[in-house]
Design an enzyme around this catalytic site. Structure first.
Site, PDB file in Angstrom:
ATOM      1  CE  LYS A 161     -47.397  -0.696 -35.780  1.00  0.00           C
ATOM      2  NZ  LYS A 161     -47.499  -2.094 -35.309  1.00  0.00           N
ATOM      3  CG  ASP A 179     -47.532  -0.712 -29.774  1.00  0.00           C
ATOM      4  OD1 ASP A 179     -47.969   0.061 -28.891  1.00  0.00           O
ATOM      5  OD2 ASP A 179     -46.604  -1.519 -29.552  1.00  0.00           O
TER       6      ASP A 179
END
Length: 262
Positions: A161, A179
């Site tokens: 991420k 997220d």
């Protein structure tokens, strides 16, 4: 003349093949078979319209983590795990004023880094990672932040991420970082379902129109943060309410396409 005795077993008349009932087939359950992609309840036209509206609502979306260069971005995103952007920004303003390069961060030292970020969750471990990733950048990358995902994820405290965010915001690559907000929207709207962030990422990448991919990450995050909230989605403010297929949806009328206050 004696009648023939009737047999105790009666023969059933044969049924022509064309009139025989078909064997029962198993009804679909709505679940994808192992190895198959789950079907989504949206047409290509509907998906295109969703992202078209996001593009009108926020033509130039911006990330909310404050940074001054790729290095401070890497640090900020790594610090944001299990923390809010607002909280990270409060801690990093002073930190980045004192150390905005890997060399300066190493000179600052772990103890002082820890003092700067002690208001952030897991700050002790994060301080160690900041020093470790700074050391690796100096030792292996000449003090420069690498541009590829494969290299970025080798840095301490940097996962997929974080790497995707850095590639997008620092180097202009069309990536999609998943997220908690993006993960929730993918599953809640049933537009990109998945059990893991990687599955949701791949599901989104398969459906997002190419012309909207670069900003899609920020559109989805901001939509989840300010409208499709975790506890209760604010459907009355949603610009895609009439297209949304979420079981949690409360209204069908889309809100006016205006920039929402943040």
């Amino acid at each position: 003349m004696q009648k023939p005795k009737s047999s105790s077993v009666t023969e059933k008349p044969s049924i022509p093949a064309r009139t025989r009932p078909k064997a029962a087939t198993k009804q679909p359950t709505g679940k994808a078979a192992p190895g198959r992609r789950p079907r989504i309840p949206y047409t290509k036209a509907e998906i295109h319209e969703i992202f078209r509206r996001f593009s009108i609502q926020r033509p130039e979306p911006k990330g909310e983590l404050e940074h001054v260069n790729p290095f401070t971005l890497v640090v900020a995103v790594a610090l944001s795990a299990q923390a809010t952007d607002v909280g990270v920004n409060k801690a990093t303003r002073a930190l980045f004023a004192a150390a905005d390069t890997p060399e300066k961060m190493l000179a600052l030292g772990e103890d002082k880094v820890r003092d700067y970020i002690k208001t952030i969750g897991l700050y002790r471990n994060k301080a160690k990672n900041v020093i470790a990733l700074s050391q690796k950048l100096v030792d292996e990358f000449g003090g420069e932040v690498p541009r590829t995902r494969e290299e970025l994820v080798t840095l301490p405290g940097v996962g997929r991420k974080t790497a995707n965010v850095v590639m997008s915001m620092a180097f202009g690559e069309p990536t999609l970082a998943v997220d908690t907000h993006v993960f929730r929207i993918g599953n809640r709207l049933r537009i990109a379902p998945g059990k893991t962030p990687d599955e949701v990422e791949q599901a989104f990448l398969r459906i997002i129109p190419k012309e909207y991919l670069f900003h899609a990450h920020h559109w989805l995050i901001l939509h989840g943060r300010y409208c499709c909230k975790a506890r209760k989605p604010e459907c009355e403010r949603c610009v895609i309410a009439d297209i949304c297929k979420s079981p949690e949806k409360t209204v069908d009328v889309p809100a006016p396409l205006v920039e929402l206050p943040v």
